[in-house]
Every structure is written in structure tokens, then in C-alpha cells.
Design a protein around this motif. Structure first.
Motif, PDB file in Angstrom:
ATOM      1  N   UNK A   1      20.405  35.343 -13.927  1.00 42.53           N
ATOM      2  CA  UNK A   1      20.068  35.120 -12.527  1.00 42.53           C
ATOM      3  C   UNK A   1      18.564  34.958 -12.401  1.00 42.53           C
ATOM      4  N   UNK A   2      18.168  34.105 -11.484  1.00 46.16           N
ATOM      5  CA  UNK A   2      16.744  33.946 -11.196  1.00 46.16           C
ATOM      6  C   UNK A   2      16.463  34.641  -9.882  1.00 46.16           C
ATOM      7  N   UNK A   3      15.805  35.775  -9.970  1.00 50.45           N
ATOM      8  CA  UNK A   3      15.492  36.539  -8.762  1.00 50.45           C
ATOM      9  C   UNK A   3      14.064  36.195  -8.369  1.00 50.45           C
ATOM     10  N   UNK A   4      13.783  36.164  -7.078  1.00 48.92           N
ATOM     11  CA  UNK A   4      12.386  35.986  -6.695  1.00 48.92           C
ATOM     12  C   UNK A   4      12.012  37.097  -5.734  1.00 48.92           C
ATOM     13  N   UNK A   5      10.711  37.204  -5.481  1.00 49.75           N
ATOM     14  CA  UNK A   5      10.246  38.262  -4.588  1.00 49.75           C
ATOM     15  C   UNK A   5       9.275  37.701  -3.577  1.00 49.75           C
ATOM     16  N   UNK A   6       9.075  38.458  -2.498  1.00 44.14           N
ATOM     17  CA  UNK A   6       8.054  38.085  -1.523  1.00 44.14           C
ATOM     18  C   UNK A   6       7.086  39.247  -1.459  1.00 44.14           C
ATOM     19  N   UNK A   7       5.800  38.920  -1.456  1.00 45.26           N
ATOM     20  CA  UNK A   7       4.793  39.989  -1.481  1.00 45.26           C
ATOM     21  C   UNK A   7       3.858  39.876  -0.279  1.00 45.26           C
ATOM     22  N   UNK A   8       3.637  40.991   0.386  1.00 47.73           N
ATOM     23  CA  UNK A   8       2.662  41.058   1.475  1.00 47.73           C
ATOM     24  C   UNK A   8       1.560  42.024   1.081  1.00 47.73           C
ATOM     25  N   UNK A   9       0.311  41.627   1.352  1.00 46.99           N
ATOM     26  CA  UNK A   9      -0.818  42.446   0.902  1.00 46.99           C
ATOM     27  C   UNK A   9      -1.700  42.856   2.075  1.00 46.99           C
ATOM     28  N   UNK A  10      -2.085  44.116   2.117  1.00 48.50           N
ATOM     29  CA  UNK A  10      -3.133  44.534   3.055  1.00 48.50           C
ATOM     30  C   UNK A  10      -4.206  45.270   2.268  1.00 48.50           C
TER      31      UNK A  10
ATOM     32  N   UNK B   1       2.884  41.261   6.583  1.00 49.35           N
ATOM     33  CA  UNK B   1       2.510  40.138   5.712  1.00 49.35           C
ATOM     34  C   UNK B   1       3.697  39.755   4.823  1.00 49.35           C
ATOM     35  N   UNK B   2       4.421  40.783   4.360  1.00 47.87           N
ATOM     36  CA  UNK B   2       5.578  40.525   3.498  1.00 47.87           C
ATOM     37  C   UNK B   2       6.645  39.725   4.254  1.00 47.87           C
ATOM     38  N   UNK B   3       6.852  40.073   5.520  1.00 47.65           N
ATOM     39  CA  UNK B   3       7.842  39.346   6.319  1.00 47.65           C
ATOM     40  C   UNK B   3       7.473  37.880   6.445  1.00 47.65           C
ATOM     41  N   UNK B   4       6.186  37.642   6.645  1.00 46.71           N
ATOM     42  CA  UNK B   4       5.780  36.237   6.778  1.00 46.71           C
ATOM     43  C   UNK B   4       5.901  35.500   5.453  1.00 46.71           C
ATOM     44  N   UNK B   5       5.640  36.233   4.365  1.00 54.04           N
ATOM     45  CA  UNK B   5       5.805  35.608   3.042  1.00 54.04           C
ATOM     46  C   UNK B   5       7.258  35.161   2.889  1.00 54.04           C
ATOM     47  N   UNK B   6       8.171  36.004   3.320  1.00 48.41           N
ATOM     48  CA  UNK B   6       9.593  35.692   3.228  1.00 48.41           C
ATOM     49  C   UNK B   6       9.917  34.466   4.072  1.00 48.41           C
ATOM     50  N   UNK B   7       9.334  34.441   5.247  1.00 46.90           N
ATOM     51  CA  UNK B   7       9.655  33.372   6.169  1.00 46.90           C
ATOM     52  C   UNK B   7       9.146  32.041   5.664  1.00 46.90           C
ATOM     53  N   UNK B   8       8.020  32.115   4.914  1.00 47.77           N
ATOM     54  CA  UNK B   8       7.425  30.893   4.425  1.00 47.77           C
ATOM     55  C   UNK B   8       8.187  30.293   3.279  1.00 47.77           C
ATOM     56  N   UNK B   9       9.385  30.757   3.081  1.00 49.34           N
ATOM     57  CA  UNK B   9      10.106  30.270   1.914  1.00 49.34           C
ATOM     58  C   UNK B   9       9.737  31.278   0.884  1.00 49.34           C
ATOM     59  N   UNK B  10      10.737  31.830   0.277  1.00 48.88           N
ATOM     60  CA  UNK B  10      10.579  32.996  -0.572  1.00 48.88           C
ATOM     61  C   UNK B  10       9.649  32.737  -1.739  1.00 48.88           C
ATOM     62  N   UNK B  11       9.585  33.726  -2.613  1.00 49.43           N
ATOM     63  CA  UNK B  11       8.753  33.638  -3.804  1.00 49.43           C
ATOM     64  C   UNK B  11       7.303  33.327  -3.478  1.00 49.43           C
ATOM     65  N   UNK B  12       6.754  33.969  -2.451  1.00 44.72           N
ATOM     66  CA  UNK B  12       5.363  33.697  -2.139  1.00 44.72           C
ATOM     67  C   UNK B  12       4.624  34.975  -1.787  1.00 44.72           C
ATOM     68  N   UNK B  13       3.306  34.843  -1.761  1.00 50.15           N
ATOM     69  CA  UNK B  13       2.435  35.970  -1.448  1.00 50.15           C
ATOM     70  C   UNK B  13       1.731  35.673  -0.138  1.00 50.15           C
ATOM     71  N   UNK B  14       1.613  36.680   0.709  1.00 54.59           N
ATOM     72  CA  UNK B  14       0.905  36.479   1.957  1.00 54.59           C
ATOM     73  C   UNK B  14      -0.074  37.641   2.149  1.00 54.59           C
ATOM     74  N   UNK B  15      -1.331  37.292   2.406  1.00 56.19           N
ATOM     75  CA  UNK B  15      -2.308  38.339   2.707  1.00 56.19           C
ATOM     76  C   UNK B  15      -2.352  38.549   4.208  1.00 56.19           C
ATOM     77  N   UNK B  16      -2.558  39.784   4.596  1.00 57.02           N
ATOM     78  CA  UNK B  16      -2.606  40.094   6.022  1.00 57.02           C
ATOM     79  C   UNK B  16      -3.853  39.489   6.660  1.00 57.02           C
ATOM     80  N   UNK B  17      -3.684  38.890   7.839  1.00 59.19           N
ATOM     81  CA  UNK B  17      -4.837  38.459   8.634  1.00 59.19           C
ATOM     82  C   UNK B  17      -4.488  38.755  10.086  1.00 59.19           C
TER      83      UNK B  17
END
Ligand code: C2E
Ligand code: MG
Ligand code: MG
Length: 627
Positions: free
Chosen positions: A313-322, A341-357
Motif C-alpha cells: 500500500x502507498x500511504x501518504x501523510x499531511x503535515x502542518x507546522x507551527x 495548518x495540517x487541515x489545510x495541507x489535507x485540503x490542498x490535496x494530500x501528501x503535502x506540507x503546510x506552514x501556519x500563516x
């Protein structure tokens, strides 16, 4: 007569039987006789009391021997020991128990001070309290300390002591007891460990993480360093858990914990907050670029193929950073912001990182409100359907319509699907929304039919989520029955991507719908990766060429070629073709020329409210369409 007196009188040749003895002598002898008798009495008393004392003494020393033996045997039985120190706090005596408890020969400590034994350790505050007692020469109770024994294993001891005073009341040292509390300490630490670690993954749990975060924040503040929190959520955990079972879900979590723990054990603290949520605490965090690199590394590791129940299986993750101090000053706000930030990373299409702003925060807030509004709106009939006509290019006749949902938002006015469909998909609202659309479209069709017009087929859009439920077929059947509609009244638009998630299953579901007589179109055709092999087997009746290809017509050579190829292919498969997004006459005539069957687009008719569409049905001919 006292025998001693009789003897003395005999020595000097006197006898009381001699009648010539003067009376004065007789009186003297009587006095002496009396004195002798009294002295005898005294001696007897003295002898008696002497005997009594020695008996007493004998008994006391026997008692002492008994109690010494008792103490000795008790001491040898217990792991406790007795110790004594002189006025300089040097050990003068340590009983055997000490050797048992510590592995140290007490003889090696005699003459030395406790403070000189460097290895003993205790919490600072306890040490201070203990030292204060010693300095004041006061008694102390249950001072606990630990040290590593010669095997490097921890041992915990507890001692109590009180000062010894000499005859003049001067301090002469300490005397006390000690006991070995290693077992109790270790088992209470074990209990504490269990309460601080996650039993599944052995990573620190939420409680421990919060403690560590508070400590790390204090350090970061003191040393002016940055600190980062990374929230990780696994994108497909629910799928694995639901489809492969909890054991597989647990296995997945354990593997992830090992991977993350392995990557970060030197750099950061990894904890599991619960479910599939992990969090990473990076102390002395570098700049944005460094954190970005680290989180990419985490994503790559999460994404490595994972074998569960014999399949990869190919699992992916979403990461939010503060980051402290930029995004928050305390633990609660940093945690909240990393989560957002993690929620937005998920929303942006999974497997991504989002920094808080702060911009992100505003958007998250907005999305959050919109979600609540939409939930309410679906239940309170704030949704409306608009209808867009489809025409036949050959005859110019109205051949069908597509029902397109709109949301009459109480504050923001009429919203197009672009403003809320993605959100509905992300937050689990797309299925209720799809059910509403199915019911509303059927009700509308029934109403029009009752009004006596010729109602063409109506297409509704079915989301991938809705298509994946087990209930879709039944829902369609029930809606048709409820509104007494023939199956041909309805057409389902399924996107290519929804079908390709699990083509085998898609085929089965489509066969069921087909058996009911419901028609199906493949929407947004050309944007996904449908394999021709499947396309041939799917019981669809129509392909809808995506707007993105139509917009390039007729000048863009590639779009023209694709469109022509799709039309030719559809012909050979016996499917009909609809071109979406026809915006001008040029596109229309090009499509007519290449033999496209139907068109839909602003040029021939915009989506419109039901009342306007009703009027259109009474005038079903497209003027000039067959140019
Ligand atoms: P779609 O199914 O491909 O629908 C066609 C979209 O193209 C509609 O946008 C329509 O208004 C727009 N369109 C039609 N002709 C033209 C044209 O000539 N030019 C341009 N620029 N656009 C044109 P709309 O209504 O905004 O819907 C967008 C998408 O939202 C739909 O794409 C569909 O994927 C989704 N959607 C709409 N209603 C529903 C619904 O009830 N359920 C679900 N699941 N999705 C829906
Ligand atoms: Mg559509
Ligand atoms: Mg489309």
C-alpha cells in the motif's frame, strides 16, 4: 555475747564471770556488745542488697543479650541497615544489611563522609531539604536517593537519622537506619512509564508530549531559540482500518511510529496523540528551508510502500507546522495552529506540507464557518438546482439537461459549486448533498411532467464518494419509485477519476444501474486516465468531452486532434458524445463538422433556474445550431 567480743575479752584475760570485775567495766562491755550487734545488722543488710544488685545486673545483661540477638536477627533478615557517624559526619559504623542493599562493603565507607560518595543523586529540592537538616543538626526522615551500582543498574535507598548528643548535650554525630526501596521505586516508575507512553507504538503519548512541550518551550524562551511543532495525519488510515481491519490498522501505526522514530530520534521528539495523529517536536529548529527539508523527508518516509496483509500500500501523510515564537507563544496556540495548518495541507490535496500563516488561519476559520453553514444549508433547503440544456447538433433539438447545484447562502448570495463542492468532499458532506440533489431533481422532473410538457432526460452529477457508498443503487431506485419516474428520465454523470479508483467495483455498480435502465455518462472525459480496456466494458452510453479541450477549439491543434479522436472512438464504441463548455459559434461549427453529437455550453444555453428552463422546454429548438 557477740563471739568477736568474747574473743577480744579472752585475749586481754577478762571474763564477765569474774565477780571482781568492776561495774564500770561491765557497763563498757555492754555498750561495745551493743555496737557489735548493730554493726552485724548493717553488714547483713549490706550483704543482702549486694546480692540483690548482682542478681538484677545478671537479669539486665541477659535482657540486653536477648534484645541484641533480636535486633541482630531482624537486621540480618531485612534489607535495612543501621549506621552511625561521628561529629564530622564520618561513618563509624554500618551494619551488614548495607552490603546486601547496595553491593558495597560497608568497611570501605568507614571513616568517610556520605557527601564524598559522588554518585548519589536525588531531585534538587530534596537534596536542599536534606542538607538543611544536616546543617542544623536536626533529625531527618525518609530521604531518598539513587545511584548506579557496579553493574550500572539503578538502586534507590531511603535513610532516616537523628543527632547523637554526648553527656554535655553536645552534637556527637548521627545515628540512623537505611532501607533499600529499589523495587518499589522501579515499579512505580514502570506505572508512570505506562501512563506516559502509548502502549501500541511505545512512543510518548499525549500526556508526556504536553509535559515535554512545556519544558522545551521554557528552554526555547530562555535560550532565545526557535521550536517547531509538526502535526502529521495519515491520509489513508481510515481506508486501511475500514477495509483491512483493526489489526492491519495497528500494524500500519506501528510501522509509521518506527519509521518516524528512526528518522527523528536524534533530532526531535515523536509522539502519538491518538488515532493516526502523530506530532513531532523539533527543538532548536532551523529556518523555514531547513524545516521544509525535514518535513519533506518525513513525507517521503511515510510514503514508502508498506506491506499489509500480503499487499503493498502507498500511504501518504499531511503535515502542518507551527513555529515558536512566530506562530504562537504558548503550547495551546502552537498546537492549535499546527493542527489548522495540517487541515489545510489535507485540503490542498494530500501528501503535502503546510506552514501556519495568519492568512492561512483566516482561511481555515472561513472554511470552518462555511462547513457549519453548509451542514445547516443542506438540511434547510438552501440548495437550489439550476438546469443547463444540451442540444443535438444534427437536429438542433433539446435532448437533455444537466442539473447543477447552487447554494443560496443567506449572507453571501447564490454560490456556484466551485465555492463549496471541494469543502463538502473534504468534510464528509458530499454524500448528503448528492442525496439532496437526486431527490430534488426527481421532484422537479415529476412537477414538470405533471405540467404536461415533454421533459427531456436530466443528468445529475454523482461524486466519487457517493459512488463509493453501497447505497447509491438503492437510493436511485427509491427516488425513481417515489416520484414515479421511468429510469430513462435520469442520467448519472460519473467522473473518470471516480470510476478508476476501483474499476472492477465501478463496473459492478454500473451493471446494476444499467440493469435498472438508468443511463450513465462519463464526465470530464479526457482529464483522467481511463484505460480503454475498461472504457469498453463500462456500460456507459455517453462521453462528455471536458471543457478544457473544447475551449482550445478550433485553433489549438492538440485540442482539435483530441476532440476528433474522442468523437471517432465514441463512434466506434457506439457511445454518444457531448462537448461541454461550448462558448462560441466557431466551436459549435467545428464540433458539428467533426460529427460530435450533442453540445452544452454558454453559447447554446447557460445554467438557469427551473422556471426559465420550463419555458425553454416549450421551445425545444436551437435556432441556427445546425450551421
Ligand atoms: P461539470 O459536471 O463538468 O459541470 C459543467 C460545469 O461547466 C458547470 O459549472 C457549468 O456551469 C459549466 N459550464 C457550462 N457551460 C459552460 C461554458 O460555456 N463556459 C464555461 N466557462 N463553463 C461552462 P458549475 O455549475 O459551476 O459546476 C462545476 C462543477 O461542480 C461541475 O462540473 C460538477 O463537477 C460540480 N457539480 C455541480 N453540481 C453538482 C452536483 O449536484 N453534485 C456534484 N457532485 N457535483 C456537482
Ligand atoms: Mg457534470
Ligand atoms: Mg464536466
Amino acid at each position: 555475747m557477740h563471739p568477736l567480743l568474747l574473743e577480744q575479752l579472752g585475749r586481754v584475760g577478762l571474763s564477765l564471770d569474774d565477780p571482781s570485775l568492776p561495774a564500770s567495766w561491765r557497763a563498757l562491755v555492754a555498750v561495745v556488745q551493743d555496737a557489735y550487734a548493730r554493726s552485724d545488722e548493717h553488714r547483713k543488710d549490706l550483704e543482702q542488697s549486694c546480692r540483690a544488685s548482682s542478681r538484677e545486673l545478671e537479669r539486665c545483661s541477659q535482657d540486653l543479650r536477648i534484645s541484641q540477638a533480636r535486633l541482630g536477627s531482624l537486621l540480618s533478615l531485612s534489607s535495612d541497615w543501621i549506621w552511625e557517624q561521628d561529629a564530622d559526619l564520618r561513618y563509624t559504623y554500618i551494619s551488614e544489611g548495607f552490603q546486601l542493599a547496595t553491593g558495597i562493603d560497608p568497611a570501605t565507607l568507614l571513616g568517610r563522609q556520605r557527601a564524598s560518595l559522588s554518585s548519589f543523586d536525588a531531585p534538587e529540592s530534596e537534596k536542599r531539604k536534606f542538607q538543611a537538616c544536616i546543617d542544623a543538626r536536626r533529625a531527618f526522615r525518609n530521604f531518598g536517593y539513587g545511584f548506579l551500582d557496579e553493574d550500572g543498574l539503578p538502586r534507590f535507598l531511603r535513610i532516616s537519622g537523628e543527632p547523637i548528643l554526648d553527656a554535655q548535650g553536645r552534637f556527637a554525630g548521627y545515628r540512623g537506619v537505611g532501607s533499600n526501596v529499589t523495587e518499589t521505586m522501579l515499579s512505580s516508575r514502570q506505572a508512570e512509564r505506562l501512563s506516559r507512553y502509548d502502549s501500541l507504538t511505545a512512543l510518548p503519548n499525549r500526556k508526556m508530549f504536553r509535559d515535554e512541550l512545556d519544558r522545551a518551550l521554557a528552554r526555547a524562551r530562555q535560550q532565545g531559540q526557535r521550536l517547531a511543532l509538526c502535526f502529521i495525519d495519515l491520509d489513508h488510515f481510515k481506508y486501511i482500518n475500514d477495509n483491512l481491519g483493526h489489526a492491519a490498522g495497528d500494524e500500519l501505526l506501528k510501522i509509521m511510529a518506527r519509521r518516524l522514530g528512526g528518522l527523528l530520534w536524534l533530532k526531535a521528539l515523536v509522539a502519538r496523540l491518538g488515532g493516526d495523529e502523530f506530532v513531532v517536536l523539533v527543538e532548536n529548529a532551523g529556518d523555514h528551508a531547513e524545516l521544509e527539508a525535514l518535513t519533506r523527508e518525513m513525507l517521503a518516509l511515510i510514503g514508502e510502500p508498506m506491506r499489509l496483509e500480503g499487499r503493498d500500500y502507498g500511504i501518504s501523510g499531511s503535515i502542518g507546522v507551527s513555529v515558536f515564537p512566530d506562530d504562537g507563544d504558548d503550547a495551546p496556540s502552537l498546537l492549535r495552529h499546527a493542527d489548522a495548518a495540517m487541515y489545510l495541507a489535507k485540503e490542498q490535496g494530500k501528501n503535502s506540507v503546510q506552514f501556519y500563516t495568519t492568512e492561512l488561519a483566516r482561511r481555515a476559520e472561513e472554511q470552518f464557518k462555511l462547513e457549519a453553514d453548509l451542514r445547516w444549508g443542506i438540511d434547510h433547503d438552501e440548495l437550489v438546482l439550476h438546469f443547463q440544456p444540451k442540444y443535438s447538433l444534427a437536429s438542433g433539438r433539446l435532448t437533455g439537461m444537466e442539473a447543477l447545484v447552487r447554494w443560496a447562502h443567506p449572507e453571501r448570495g447564490l454560490l456556484a459549486p466551485g465555492a463549496f463542492i471541494a469543502l463538502a468532499e473534504e468534510r464528509g458532506l458530499i454524500v448528503p448533498l448528492g442525496r439532496w440533489v437526486l431527490g430534488a431533481a426527481c421532484r422537479q422532473l415529476r412537477e414538470w411532467m405533471n405540467a404536461g410538457v415533454d421533459v427531456p432526460r436530466c443528468a445529475i452529477n454523482v461524486s466519487a464518494h457517493h459512488f463509493a457508498t453501497d447505497t447509491l443503487v438503492d437510493e436511485v431506485r427509491t427516488a425513481l419509485e417515489q416520484w414515479q419516474l421511468p429510469a430513462e428520465a435520469l442520467e448519472l454523470e460519473l467522473t473518470e477519476s471516480a470510476l478508476m479508483v476501483d474499476p472492477e467495483r465501478a463496473n459492478t455498480v454500473m451493471q446494476q444501474l444499467d440493469a435498472m435502465g438508468v443511463l450513465m455518462a462519463i464526465d470530464d472525459f479526457g482529464t483522467g486516465y481511463s484505460s480503454l480496456a475498461y472504457l469498453k466494458r463500462f456500460p456507459a452510453h455517453c462521453l462528455k468531452i471536458d471543457r478544457s479541450f473544447v475551449s482550445g477549439l478550433p485553433h489549438n491543434a492538440e485540442d482539435s486532434a483530441i476532440t476528433q479522436a474522442v468523437v471517432a472512438m465514441a463512434d466506434s464504441l457506439g457511445l454518444s458524445v457531448v462537448a461541454e463548455g461550448v462558448e462560441n459559434a466557431e466551436q459549435l461549427s467545428f464540433l458539428a463538422r467533426i460529427g460530435c453529437h450533442e453540445v452544452q455550453g454558454y453559447h447554446v444555453g447557460r445554467p438557469m433556474p427551473a422556471a426559465r428552463f420550463f419555458a425553454l422546454m416549450e421551445q425545444p429548438l436551437l435556432v441556427g445550431a445546425t450551421a
